[in-house]
Scaffold this motif. Structure first.
Motif, PDB file in Angstrom:
ATOM      1  N   ARG A  42      78.036 -21.045   5.733  1.00  0.00           N
ATOM      2  CA  ARG A  42      78.181 -20.210   4.537  1.00  0.00           C
ATOM      3  C   ARG A  42      78.399 -18.753   4.952  1.00  0.00           C
ATOM      4  NH1 ARG A  42      76.331 -20.760  -0.907  1.00  0.00           N
ATOM      5  NH2 ARG A  42      76.085 -18.724  -1.876  1.00  0.00           N
ATOM      6  N   PRO A  43      79.324 -18.048   4.290  1.00  0.00           N
ATOM      7  CA  PRO A  43      79.572 -16.644   4.655  1.00  0.00           C
ATOM      8  C   PRO A  43      78.345 -15.772   4.407  1.00  0.00           C
ATOM      9  CG  PRO A  43      81.180 -17.434   3.031  1.00  0.00           C
ATOM     10  CD  PRO A  43      80.193 -18.514   3.230  1.00  0.00           C
ATOM     11  N   LYS A  44      78.149 -14.795   5.278  1.00  0.00           N
ATOM     12  CA  LYS A  44      77.008 -13.885   5.135  1.00  0.00           C
ATOM     13  C   LYS A  44      77.298 -12.866   4.037  1.00  0.00           C
ATOM     14  CE  LYS A  44      74.705 -13.813   9.521  1.00  0.00           C
ATOM     15  NZ  LYS A  44      74.110 -12.928  10.506  1.00  0.00           N
ATOM     16  N   ARG A  45      76.219 -12.456   3.365  1.00  0.00           N
ATOM     17  CA  ARG A  45      76.363 -11.447   2.327  1.00  0.00           C
ATOM     18  C   ARG A  45      76.734 -10.112   2.963  1.00  0.00           C
ATOM     19  NH1 ARG A  45      71.424 -11.303  -1.585  1.00  0.00           N
ATOM     20  NH2 ARG A  45      72.870  -9.959  -2.668  1.00  0.00           N
ATOM     21  N   PRO A  46      77.470  -9.269   2.218  1.00  0.00           N
ATOM     22  CA  PRO A  46      77.868  -7.968   2.779  1.00  0.00           C
ATOM     23  C   PRO A  46      76.695  -6.990   2.800  1.00  0.00           C
ATOM     24  CG  PRO A  46      78.588  -8.130   0.519  1.00  0.00           C
ATOM     25  CD  PRO A  46      78.006  -9.472   0.883  1.00  0.00           C
ATOM     26  N   LYS A  47      76.839  -5.957   3.599  1.00  0.00           N
ATOM     27  CA  LYS A  47      75.799  -4.931   3.692  1.00  0.00           C
ATOM     28  C   LYS A  47      75.848  -4.037   2.455  1.00  0.00           C
ATOM     29  CE  LYS A  47      75.735  -4.614   8.693  1.00  0.00           C
ATOM     30  NZ  LYS A  47      75.860  -3.735   9.850  1.00  0.00           N
ATOM     31  N   SER A  48      74.685  -3.529   2.085  1.00  0.00           N
ATOM     32  CA  SER A  48      74.607  -2.583   0.971  1.00  0.00           C
ATOM     33  C   SER A  48      74.985  -1.192   1.492  1.00  0.00           C
ATOM     34  CB  SER A  48      73.195  -2.561   0.404  1.00  0.00           C
ATOM     35  OG  SER A  48      72.302  -2.024   1.355  1.00  0.00           O
ATOM     36  N   GLY A  49      75.118  -0.260   0.566  1.00  0.00           N
ATOM     37  CA  GLY A  49      75.444   1.119   0.936  1.00  0.00           C
ATOM     38  C   GLY A  49      74.410   1.710   1.876  1.00  0.00           C
ATOM     39  N   TYR A  50      73.157   1.379   1.643  1.00  0.00           N
ATOM     40  CA  TYR A  50      72.082   1.905   2.494  1.00  0.00           C
ATOM     41  C   TYR A  50      72.221   1.400   3.925  1.00  0.00           C
ATOM     42  CZ  TYR A  50      67.437   2.607   4.456  1.00  0.00           C
ATOM     43  OH  TYR A  50      66.400   2.965   5.276  1.00  0.00           O
ATOM     44  N   PHE A  51      72.536   0.105   4.089  1.00  0.00           N
ATOM     45  CA  PHE A  51      72.652  -0.430   5.435  1.00  0.00           C
ATOM     46  C   PHE A  51      73.902   0.077   6.155  1.00  0.00           C
ATOM     47  CE2 PHE A  51      69.426  -3.325   3.893  1.00  0.00           C
ATOM     48  CZ  PHE A  51      68.596  -3.384   4.991  1.00  0.00           C
ATOM     49  N   LEU A  52      74.955   0.388   5.408  1.00  0.00           N
ATOM     50  CA  LEU A  52      76.126   1.024   6.019  1.00  0.00           C
ATOM     51  C   LEU A  52      75.759   2.427   6.489  1.00  0.00           C
ATOM     52  CD1 LEU A  52      78.812  -0.145   3.448  1.00  0.00           C
ATOM     53  CD2 LEU A  52      78.536  -0.971   5.788  1.00  0.00           C
ATOM     54  N   PHE A  53      74.951   3.132   5.698  1.00  0.00           N
ATOM     55  CA  PHE A  53      74.451   4.452   6.082  1.00  0.00           C
ATOM     56  C   PHE A  53      73.606   4.342   7.357  1.00  0.00           C
ATOM     57  CE2 PHE A  53      70.589   7.149   5.693  1.00  0.00           C
ATOM     58  CZ  PHE A  53      71.154   8.380   5.956  1.00  0.00           C
ATOM     59  N   LEU A  54      72.738   3.316   7.414  1.00  0.00           N
ATOM     60  CA  LEU A  54      71.903   3.112   8.604  1.00  0.00           C
ATOM     61  C   LEU A  54      72.749   2.892   9.852  1.00  0.00           C
ATOM     62  CD1 LEU A  54      68.900   0.842   7.597  1.00  0.00           C
ATOM     63  CD2 LEU A  54      68.831   3.177   8.397  1.00  0.00           C
ATOM     64  N   ASP A  55      73.828   2.123   9.721  1.00  0.00           N
ATOM     65  CA  ASP A  55      74.720   1.891  10.863  1.00  0.00           C
ATOM     66  C   ASP A  55      75.267   3.209  11.399  1.00  0.00           C
ATOM     67  OD1 ASP A  55      74.326  -0.827  10.712  1.00  0.00           O
ATOM     68  OD2 ASP A  55      76.246  -1.249   9.728  1.00  0.00           O
ATOM     69  N   ASP A  56      75.749   4.064  10.486  1.00  0.00           N
ATOM     70  CA  ASP A  56      76.276   5.366  10.906  1.00  0.00           C
ATOM     71  C   ASP A  56      75.183   6.229  11.534  1.00  0.00           C
ATOM     72  OD1 ASP A  56      78.765   4.691  10.040  1.00  0.00           O
ATOM     73  OD2 ASP A  56      78.768   6.003   8.276  1.00  0.00           O
ATOM     74  N   LEU A  57      73.998   6.166  10.961  1.00  0.00           N
ATOM     75  CA  LEU A  57      72.879   6.964  11.471  1.00  0.00           C
ATOM     76  C   LEU A  57      72.482   6.500  12.874  1.00  0.00           C
ATOM     77  CD1 LEU A  57      71.190   9.292  10.370  1.00  0.00           C
ATOM     78  CD2 LEU A  57      69.515   7.621   9.597  1.00  0.00           C
ATOM     79  N   ARG A  58      72.467   5.189  13.095  1.00  0.00           N
ATOM     80  CA  ARG A  58      72.131   4.654  14.428  1.00  0.00           C
ATOM     81  C   ARG A  58      73.162   5.092  15.461  1.00  0.00           C
ATOM     82  NH1 ARG A  58      71.300  -0.345  11.715  1.00  0.00           N
ATOM     83  NH2 ARG A  58      69.114  -0.548  11.203  1.00  0.00           N
ATOM     84  N   GLU A  59      74.446   5.019  15.089  1.00  0.00           N
ATOM     85  CA  GLU A  59      75.505   5.448  16.004  1.00  0.00           C
ATOM     86  C   GLU A  59      75.348   6.928  16.358  1.00  0.00           C
ATOM     87  OE1 GLU A  59      77.922   3.832  17.721  1.00  0.00           O
ATOM     88  OE2 GLU A  59      76.885   2.041  16.980  1.00  0.00           O
ATOM     89  N   ALA A  60      75.083   7.756  15.348  1.00  0.00           N
ATOM     90  CA  ALA A  60      74.896   9.195  15.592  1.00  0.00           C
ATOM     91  C   ALA A  60      73.680   9.421  16.483  1.00  0.00           C
ATOM     92  CB  ALA A  60      74.721   9.926  14.266  1.00  0.00           C
ATOM     93  N   SER A  61      72.639   8.629  16.292  1.00  0.00           N
ATOM     94  CA  SER A  61      71.426   8.758  17.093  1.00  0.00           C
ATOM     95  C   SER A  61      71.696   8.370  18.542  1.00  0.00           C
ATOM     96  CB  SER A  61      70.326   7.880  16.507  1.00  0.00           C
ATOM     97  OG  SER A  61      69.172   7.968  17.279  1.00  0.00           O
ATOM     98  N   LYS A  62      72.456   7.294  18.749  1.00  0.00           N
ATOM     99  CA  LYS A  62      72.767   6.847  20.111  1.00  0.00           C
ATOM    100  C   LYS A  62      73.604   7.883  20.855  1.00  0.00           C
ATOM    101  CE  LYS A  62      72.628   1.871  19.291  1.00  0.00           C
ATOM    102  NZ  LYS A  62      73.424   0.650  19.157  1.00  0.00           N
ATOM    103  N   LYS A  63      74.532   8.511  20.116  1.00  0.00           N
ATOM    104  CA  LYS A  63      75.401   9.512  20.732  1.00  0.00           C
ATOM    105  C   LYS A  63      74.689  10.840  20.937  1.00  0.00           C
ATOM    106  CE  LYS A  63      79.645   7.575  18.823  1.00  0.00           C
ATOM    107  NZ  LYS A  63      80.732   7.774  17.851  1.00  0.00           N
ATOM    108  N   GLY A  64      73.533  11.005  20.287  1.00  0.00           N
ATOM    109  CA  GLY A  64      72.767  12.241  20.420  1.00  0.00           C
ATOM    110  C   GLY A  64      73.353  13.392  19.647  1.00  0.00           C
TER     111      GLY A  64
END
Length: 129
Positions: A42-64
């Motif tokens: 079964r296909p996975k449900r899409p991410k919410s706006g908050y989780f898309l924000f978290l992805d960007d925040l994690r990337e910014a955190s990793k890059k410093g």
């Protein structure tokens, strides 16, 4: 009737011996619900706006990047800080994430519809069986 007094305060308490004991009811244990098996295809449900924000925040955190949450922070602290940042954001700042989430949700609806139609066809019994 019994009278009991405490030595330190001299206060007397009355206790009644003839009070009916609390009823002990025996209930049958509830039957556990049988869990439905999850379909791994079964296909996975899409991410919410908050989780898309978290992805960007994690990337910014990793890059410093400046202004991002430091990468040496614990997961719990990171989550708390991310939640606080999301709550403080204005609607126009959240809009790109919410728009992308809406787009992903539409795509998911199409994919899910295709999946369910294929799944119904496969589960129908064939003639002669």
């Amino acid at each position: 009737e019994a009278v009991v007094s405490t030595q330190s305060t001299g206060v007397k308490f009355k206790f009644f011996k003839n009070i009916m004991p609390a009823k002990k009811t025996t209930r049958e244990p509830k039957a556990r619900k049988v869990k439905k098996e999850k379909d791994p295809n079964r296909p996975k449900r899409p991410k919410s706006g908050y989780f898309l924000f978290l992805d960007d925040l994690r990337e910014a955190s990793k890059k410093g990047e400046e202004g991002a949450i430091p990468k040496d922070v614990s997961i719990t602290e990171f989550s708390k800080e991310a939640g606080r940042l999301w709550k403080e954001m204005e609607e126009d700042e959240k809009k790109p994430y919410m728009d992308k989430a809406a787009k992903l949700k539409k795509e998911y609806a199409k994919i899910l519809e295709e999946y369910e139609s294929k799944n119904k066809e496969a589960s129908k019994p064939k003639k002669g069986e």
